[in-house]
Design a protein around this motif. Structure first.
Motif, PDB file in Angstrom:
ATOM      1  N   ASP A 145       0.864  -1.185   0.000  1.00  0.00           N
ATOM      2  CA  ASP A 145       0.000   0.000   0.000  1.00  0.00           C
ATOM      3  C   ASP A 145       0.899   1.233   0.000  1.00  0.00           C
ATOM      4  OD1 ASP A 145      -3.060  -0.280   0.388  1.00  0.00           O
ATOM      5  OD2 ASP A 145      -2.230  -1.882   1.622  1.00  0.00           O
ATOM      6  N   ARG A 146       0.549   2.208  -0.832  1.00  0.00           N
ATOM      7  CA  ARG A 146       1.312   3.447  -0.897  1.00  0.00           C
ATOM      8  C   ARG A 146       0.364   4.619  -0.673  1.00  0.00           C
ATOM      9  NH1 ARG A 146       6.718   3.440  -2.766  1.00  0.00           N
ATOM     10  NH2 ARG A 146       6.535   5.627  -2.160  1.00  0.00           N
ATOM     11  N   ASP A 147      -0.077   4.767   0.577  1.00  0.00           N
ATOM     12  CA  ASP A 147      -0.968   5.872   0.920  1.00  0.00           C
ATOM     13  C   ASP A 147      -0.280   7.227   0.768  1.00  0.00           C
ATOM     14  OD1 ASP A 147      -3.242   4.281   1.725  1.00  0.00           O
ATOM     15  OD2 ASP A 147      -2.073   3.690   3.474  1.00  0.00           O
ATOM     16  N   ASP A 148       1.064   7.215   0.673  1.00  0.00           N
ATOM     17  CA  ASP A 148       1.818   8.458   0.543  1.00  0.00           C
ATOM     18  C   ASP A 148       1.776   9.039  -0.865  1.00  0.00           C
ATOM     19  OD1 ASP A 148       3.338   6.059  -0.079  1.00  0.00           O
ATOM     20  OD2 ASP A 148       5.059   7.365  -0.412  1.00  0.00           O
ATOM     21  N   LEU A 149       1.364   8.234  -1.852  1.00  0.00           N
ATOM     22  CA  LEU A 149       1.325   8.695  -3.240  1.00  0.00           C
ATOM     23  C   LEU A 149      -0.056   9.235  -3.591  1.00  0.00           C
ATOM     24  CD1 LEU A 149       3.217   5.719  -4.924  1.00  0.00           C
ATOM     25  CD2 LEU A 149       4.155   7.940  -4.218  1.00  0.00           C
ATOM     26  N   ASP A 150      -0.097  10.280  -4.407  1.00  0.00           N
ATOM     27  CA  ASP A 150      -1.367  10.923  -4.750  1.00  0.00           C
ATOM     28  C   ASP A 150      -2.355   9.957  -5.383  1.00  0.00           C
ATOM     29  OD1 ASP A 150      -0.442  13.312  -3.773  1.00  0.00           O
ATOM     30  OD2 ASP A 150       0.135  14.120  -5.731  1.00  0.00           O
ATOM     31  N   ASP A 151      -1.853   9.010  -6.205  1.00  0.00           N
ATOM     32  CA  ASP A 151      -2.753   8.060  -6.864  1.00  0.00           C
ATOM     33  C   ASP A 151      -2.629   6.655  -6.295  1.00  0.00           C
ATOM     34  OD1 ASP A 151      -0.324   7.202  -7.826  1.00  0.00           O
ATOM     35  OD2 ASP A 151      -0.932   7.149  -9.939  1.00  0.00           O
ATOM     36  N   GLY A 152      -1.934   6.514  -5.155  1.00  0.00           N
ATOM     37  CA  GLY A 152      -1.779   5.205  -4.537  1.00  0.00           C
ATOM     38  C   GLY A 152      -0.920   4.239  -5.334  1.00  0.00           C
ATOM     39  N   GLY A 153      -0.228   4.756  -6.348  1.00  0.00           N
ATOM     40  CA  GLY A 153       0.614   3.895  -7.174  1.00  0.00           C
ATOM     41  C   GLY A 153      -0.071   3.387  -8.426  1.00  0.00           C
ATOM     42  N   ALA A 154      -1.235   3.927  -8.747  1.00  0.00           N
ATOM     43  CA  ALA A 154      -2.010   3.437  -9.894  1.00  0.00           C
ATOM     44  C   ALA A 154      -1.241   3.559 -11.209  1.00  0.00           C
ATOM     45  CB  ALA A 154      -3.333   4.187  -9.985  1.00  0.00           C
ATOM     46  N   GLN A 155      -0.605   4.718 -11.447  1.00  0.00           N
ATOM     47  CA  GLN A 155       0.118   4.897 -12.706  1.00  0.00           C
ATOM     48  C   GLN A 155       1.268   3.911 -12.830  1.00  0.00           C
ATOM     49  OE1 GLN A 155      -0.671   6.913 -15.401  1.00  0.00           O
ATOM     50  NE2 GLN A 155       0.924   5.626 -16.333  1.00  0.00           N
ATOM     51  N   HIS A 156       1.867   3.561 -11.716  1.00  0.00           N
ATOM     52  CA  HIS A 156       2.975   2.597 -11.762  1.00  0.00           C
ATOM     53  C   HIS A 156       2.466   1.211 -12.161  1.00  0.00           C
ATOM     54  CE1 HIS A 156       7.134   1.609 -11.101  1.00  0.00           C
ATOM     55  NE2 HIS A 156       6.825   0.630 -10.258  1.00  0.00           N
ATOM     56  N   PHE A 157       1.289   0.836 -11.687  1.00  0.00           N
ATOM     57  CA  PHE A 157       0.683  -0.417 -12.146  1.00  0.00           C
ATOM     58  C   PHE A 157       0.520  -0.392 -13.665  1.00  0.00           C
ATOM     59  CE2 PHE A 157      -0.551  -1.656  -7.841  1.00  0.00           C
ATOM     60  CZ  PHE A 157      -0.592  -3.037  -7.925  1.00  0.00           C
ATOM     61  N   VAL A 158       0.039   0.730 -14.179  1.00  0.00           N
ATOM     62  CA  VAL A 158      -0.141   0.863 -15.633  1.00  0.00           C
ATOM     63  C   VAL A 158       1.197   0.703 -16.349  1.00  0.00           C
ATOM     64  CG1 VAL A 158      -0.801   2.435 -17.489  1.00  0.00           C
ATOM     65  CG2 VAL A 158      -2.183   2.323 -15.403  1.00  0.00           C
ATOM     66  N   ASP A 159       2.237   1.374 -15.836  1.00  0.00           N
ATOM     67  CA  ASP A 159       3.560   1.308 -16.461  1.00  0.00           C
ATOM     68  C   ASP A 159       4.103  -0.124 -16.468  1.00  0.00           C
ATOM     69  OD1 ASP A 159       3.373   4.042 -16.747  1.00  0.00           O
ATOM     70  OD2 ASP A 159       4.662   4.494 -15.021  1.00  0.00           O
ATOM     71  N   VAL A 160       3.899  -0.847 -15.366  1.00  0.00           N
ATOM     72  CA  VAL A 160       4.388  -2.224 -15.274  1.00  0.00           C
ATOM     73  C   VAL A 160       3.653  -3.122 -16.262  1.00  0.00           C
ATOM     74  CG1 VAL A 160       4.475  -4.263 -13.771  1.00  0.00           C
ATOM     75  CG2 VAL A 160       5.215  -2.031 -12.897  1.00  0.00           C
ATOM     76  N   ILE A 161       2.335  -2.985 -16.323  1.00  0.00           N
ATOM     77  CA  ILE A 161       1.543  -3.803 -17.246  1.00  0.00           C
ATOM     78  C   ILE A 161       1.974  -3.549 -18.690  1.00  0.00           C
ATOM     79  CG2 ILE A 161      -0.785  -4.153 -18.187  1.00  0.00           C
ATOM     80  CD1 ILE A 161      -1.812  -3.608 -15.291  1.00  0.00           C
ATOM     81  N   GLU A 162       2.157  -2.286 -19.035  1.00  0.00           N
ATOM     82  CA  GLU A 162       2.564  -1.951 -20.409  1.00  0.00           C
ATOM     83  C   GLU A 162       3.963  -2.478 -20.718  1.00  0.00           C
ATOM     84  OE1 GLU A 162       1.970   2.269 -20.527  1.00  0.00           O
ATOM     85  OE2 GLU A 162      -0.141   2.068 -21.133  1.00  0.00           O
ATOM     86  N   SER A 163       4.853  -2.475 -19.731  1.00  0.00           N
ATOM     87  CA  SER A 163       6.198  -3.000 -19.925  1.00  0.00           C
ATOM     88  C   SER A 163       6.172  -4.506 -20.174  1.00  0.00           C
ATOM     89  CB  SER A 163       7.066  -2.692 -18.696  1.00  0.00           C
ATOM     90  OG  SER A 163       8.326  -3.336 -18.789  1.00  0.00           O
ATOM     91  N   ILE A 164       5.355  -5.220 -19.427  1.00  0.00           N
ATOM     92  CA  ILE A 164       5.245  -6.672 -19.617  1.00  0.00           C
ATOM     93  C   ILE A 164       4.688  -6.979 -21.002  1.00  0.00           C
ATOM     94  CG2 ILE A 164       4.090  -8.778 -18.826  1.00  0.00           C
ATOM     95  CD1 ILE A 164       4.091  -7.465 -15.996  1.00  0.00           C
TER      96      ILE A 164
END
Length: 316
Positions: free
Chosen positions: A126-145
């Motif tokens: 959990d990343r409550d410290d991030l404005d989007d909770g890490g959502a964009q990073h999930f997107v980046d990881v999925i696109e990289s895979i």
């Protein structure tokens, strides 16, 4: 007599150090697993470490790590190894996380390609410290895979994005992972003591939103048993999940990581798990995995194939 103090554990769970110790119950025979020593395990470990990746298999002390890693099945944990929550059941390190590794998305894609994965599970702290909770990073990881290992199907196990803008979870849904998983973890009555930073109906609503926005996307959720819940409460959670359109249910035995974590109330027998599985299938889940060693990503590739087949069977 010399008393040893595990300072690494104190640093790993600082919020739990003032809690009284509780007895760690002896595991029954049906839960014991062999130590990981295989060649496949070592190869998977080397690939993961060479890419600088964290895995929930290690961080959460999963009992299935030997079996899964031998088959080149690893659940990659993104957004670092430090969680902003302090759930009473979880062995993942808690505290203030550092910055996101700018190479993590790229390296996750490389690892999927190098291991030749048919199916990959991506989870996170959990990343409550991030404005989007890490959502964009999930997107980046999925696109990289998808770019580096296009034949790999992708299952995500997300945080709850509590108190984040609705656009956060929407962007994750819209990148269309093959399976969108978010665990309810336990029954509503136990949330205050077991999952105090989360809200049961928010988590349930998150999965319902996935189905509303993309009805064809598979949804998945899981709970632990052995924390003091009743059979009736588990059945109510099943009904809540079906009302939210959840396709896949996992039920596994809670195992206490340390004396500072929530104690095991009891060890649920294999026969009881079979009963839960029968009840859940009767309630309409496309796929059910219920056993003492079931975890969210245990046999995820084979279960995903069965779930797809079950959907096709219902349509035909």
């Amino acid at each position: 007599m010399v008393t040893l103090i595990d300072n690494s554990r104190a640093l790993r769970h600082p919020e739990k150090q003032k809690r009284p110790d509780s007895e760690v119950k002896r595991k029954p025979d049906w839960i014991r697993v062999k130590a990981p020593v295989s060649k496949g395990y070592a190869e998977t470990k080397n690939i993961v470490k060479s890419k600088g990746l964290a895995t929930v298999c290690e961080e959460a002390a999963c009992p299935n790590i030997g079996e899964c890693w031998d088959k080149k099945h690893a659940t990659i944990m993104i957004l670092g190894d430090t969680c902003t929550r302090a759930c009473a059941f979880c062995n993942v390190k808690t505290g203030l996380p550092g910055a996101i590794d700018p190479h993590e998305a790229e390296n996750t894609g490389k690892a999927a390609a190098e291991m030749g994965l048919n199916h990959i599970v991506i989870t996170s702290v959990d990343r409550d410290d991030l404005d989007d909770g890490g959502a964009q990073h999930f997107v980046d990881v999925i696109e990289s895979i998808r770019r580096q290992s296009p034949g790999t199907t992708i299952e995500i196990l997300t945080p709850d994005f509590l108190r984040k803008p609705k656009e956060a979870v929407e962007k994750v849904i819209d990148v269309k992972p093959d399976v969108f998983n978010h665990n309810l973890e336990t029954v509503p009555r136990l949330y205050l003591s077991i999952r105090p930073g989360a809200r049961y109906f928010h988590s349930l609503r998150l999965l319902e939103k996935v189905k509303e926005r993309d009805p064809n996307q598979f949804t998945k959720s899981g709970i632990m048993v052995g924390l003091g819940e009743t059979k009736e409460e588990v059945m109510q959670v099943m009904d809540d999940m079906r009302s939210a359109g959840i396709d896949f249910l996992t039920i596994g035995q809670y195992l206490q990581p340390t004396r500072k974590h929530a104690p095991v109330d009891r060890f649920v027998t294999p026969e009881e798990f079979k009963t839960y599985e029968s009840i859940a299938r009767a309630k309409g889940f496309l796929m059910v995995s219920a056993s003492p060693l079931t975890r969210s990503s245990y046999h995820a590739d084979a279960d995903f194939a069965q779930m797809k087949a079950a959907r096709e069977g219902r349509r035909s």
